[in-house]
Enzyme design. Structure first.
Site, mmCIF file in Angstrom:
data_model
loop_
_atom_site.group_PDB
_atom_site.id
_atom_site.type_symbol
_atom_site.label_atom_id
_atom_site.label_comp_id
_atom_site.label_asym_id
_atom_site.label_seq_id
_atom_site.Cartn_x
_atom_site.Cartn_y
_atom_site.Cartn_z
ATOM 1 N N PHE A 140 59.412 -10.640 -4.820
ATOM 2 C CA PHE A 140 58.826 -10.145 -3.652
ATOM 3 C C PHE A 140 57.393 -10.511 -3.447
ATOM 4 O O PHE A 140 57.214 -11.069 -2.187
ATOM 5 C CB PHE A 140 59.032 -8.535 -3.862
ATOM 6 C CG PHE A 140 58.660 -7.824 -2.399
ATOM 7 C CD1 PHE A 140 59.297 -8.171 -1.243
ATOM 8 C CD2 PHE A 140 57.540 -6.920 -2.282
ATOM 9 C CE1 PHE A 140 59.024 -7.546 0.132
ATOM 10 C CE2 PHE A 140 57.015 -6.361 -0.950
ATOM 11 C CZ PHE A 140 57.873 -6.698 -0.033
ATOM 12 N N TYR A 141 56.915 -10.798 -4.440
ATOM 13 C CA TYR A 141 55.503 -11.583 -4.393
ATOM 14 C C TYR A 141 55.519 -12.721 -3.530
ATOM 15 O O TYR A 141 54.881 -13.147 -2.445
ATOM 16 C CB TYR A 141 54.882 -11.795 -5.825
ATOM 17 C CG TYR A 141 53.830 -12.832 -5.723
ATOM 18 C CD1 TYR A 141 52.427 -12.424 -5.064
ATOM 19 C CD2 TYR A 141 53.849 -13.864 -6.260
ATOM 20 C CE1 TYR A 141 51.299 -13.185 -5.183
ATOM 21 C CE2 TYR A 141 52.706 -14.770 -6.302
ATOM 22 C CZ TYR A 141 51.552 -14.566 -5.658
ATOM 23 O OH TYR A 141 50.505 -15.361 -5.798
ATOM 24 N N ALA A 142 56.374 -13.623 -4.044
ATOM 25 C CA ALA A 142 56.557 -14.986 -3.043
ATOM 26 C C ALA A 142 57.072 -14.678 -1.853
ATOM 27 O O ALA A 142 56.805 -15.327 -0.931
ATOM 28 C CB ALA A 142 57.691 -15.604 -3.792
#
Length: 333
Positions: free
Chosen positions: A151-153
Site C-alpha cells: 500500500f505504501y507503493a
C-alpha cells in the site's frame, strides 16, 4: 532561493535542507514529527538546521486543512521539495490508514497550496517500490508501473498521478523522483543498515530475509542529495525532451526521474561490509522474504545523467563506514 522542504526532520529532507542552507539559500522546513520512529532523532536533525539563521522550522501535519495554503502564502517559496511522507513498506501492512492520511490527503493538500501559490519548480519524493511487480531490470522510468506490491507503493504511485494532473491543469513545473534504498549518516532507524548496526553492537541476532540473496540498489545519501540539488535547476519542460529515455509528459510540464546508483548489492554483501566496519560478526536468523518486498532493485540512471550529468556513486565500502562512524558518535557506542 526561498525553498520549502516538507519532511525536513526526516532523513532526506534534513540532508537536502542542510545542503541548501550551506549554499546560502533560505529554507522553511515543515515537519509533523510523527512517532513512526524516534522523535528524538528527528528533533536532533532540526536542531542542526536551526543553527542557521536562514532556517525556519514549522511543525504541523500536511493534511491539516489550510495549513500549507497559509504557509505558502506567507513564505512565497520559489521551490517546493515534498519529502514528507509516511514511509515503510512493512509498516503499510500494519497501519495503512497512516499512509492514506499523509501520502494521499497530505500530498493533495500540498498540491492545492501550490495551485493557489505557484512556484518555479515543485519536486516530489517517490520510491523505487512504485515499480512493484515489474521484473524488467534495470527499472526504467518509461516502464509501466501498474502493479504495486504494498500500500505504501500504491500511495506513492497515486501521488505521482495526482501531481501530473495538477501539472497539466495548472501548469505547475513538476519533477517526481524515485529513490532507491538511501542510506548514510542520520539515517532512518527502521532501515536495515540502522537496525543491523544497533543489534550487532548490542549482541542481538539480526533477521536476514531471503537467505541474504535479495539485492538492493543502495544509494549513499550525499550522492542522492547532489542529484536532487541539480534537478532543482532543471524544471520541465525546459527545451523539451532530452533523449529517448525522457519521461517528459506530452500533456504537462512534468517529468519522472530515477535516483539510484545502478549497481545492486546483495544483502549478505552489505552485512559483510557492515561487519567489517564494526569489527564484529553478526548472528543471523534467516527469514523468508516478507509480503510486499521484491527480490531485486536496480535503477536505470540514463535520464538522470542526461539531465544533470554524472552524479557521484559512493560504494558501500565507503558509505557504510561513514554511517558507522556517525552512529557511534551520535549514540556514544
Amino acid at each position: 532561493m526561498r525553498v520549502l522542504v516538507t519532511g525536513s526532520a526526516g532523513f532526506i529532507g534534513f540532508h537536502l535542507s542542510r545542503r541548501l542552507l550551506a549554499e546560502g539559500h533560505a529554507v522553511t522546513g515543515f515537519d509533523g514529527f510523527s512517532d513512526y520512529y524516534d522523535v528524538g532523532l528527528k528533533r536532533a536533525r532540526h536542531d542542526v538546521l536551526a543553527q542557521e539563521a536562514r532556517f525556519e522550522a514549522v511543525e504541523g501535519r500536511l493534511e491539516t486543512p489550510g495549513l500549507l495554503h497559509d504557509l505558502l502564502g506567507r513564505v512565497r517559496p520559489e521551490i517546493v521539495v515534498h519529502c514528507a511522507a509516511q514511509a515503510g513498506v512493512r509498516y503499510s501492512l500494519a497501519n495503512p490508514a497512516a499512509f492514506a492520511d499523509s501520502n494521499l490527503a497530505g500530498s493533495f493538500a500540498l498540491l492545492e497550496a501550490v495551485r493557489a501559490h505557484p512556484v518555479r519548480h515543485l519536486l516530489l519524493a517517490s520510491t523505487s517500490s512504485a515499480y512493484g511487480g515489474n521484473t524488467h531490470l534495470p527499472f526504467r522510468e518509461t516502464d509501466r508501473a501498474v502493479t504495486p506490491l504494498s500500500f505504501y507503493a500504491a500511495t506513492k504511485l497515486a501521488m505521482e498521478g495526482m501531481a501530473h494532473s495538477y501539472s497539466h491543469l495548472h501548469g505547475i513545473p513538476t519533477t517526481a523522483f524515485r529513490f532507491f534504498t538511501v542510506y548514510g549518516p542520520w539515517g532512518r532507524p527502521d532501515m536495515a543498515l540502522f537496525l543491523f548496526t544497533r543489534k550487532i553492537l548490542s549482541g542481538e541476532p539480526i533477521e536476514v530475509f531471503g537467505d541474504g540473496a535479495p539485492e538492493r540498489d543502495f544509494t549513499y545519501v550525499d550522492d542522492l542529495i547532489e542529484a536532487v540539488r541539480r534537478l532543482l535547476d532543471v524544471p520541465p519542460p525546459g527545451a523539451g525532451p532530452v533523449g529517448p529515455e525522457d519521461t517528459l509528459s506530452p500533456a504537462a510540464p512534468y517529468r519522472l526521474v530515477n535516483i539510484g546508483g545502478g549497481r545492486p548489492v546483495r544483502l549478505d554483501a552489505m552485512i559483510a561490509a557492515l561487519e567489517a566496519a564494526l569489527g564484529r560478526r553478526a548472528e543471523r536468523l534467516f527469514r523468508p522474504l516478507p509480503p510486499g518486498d521484491v527480490a531485486r532493485t536496480e535503477a536505470s540512471t540514463d535520464l538522470l545523467r542526461r539531465l544533470v550529468g554524472t552524479v557521484p556513486e559512493t560504494p558501500i565500502a565507503v558509505g557504510i563506514p561513514a554511517f558507522v562512524d556517525w552512529y557511534r558518535a551520535f549514540y556514544g557506542v
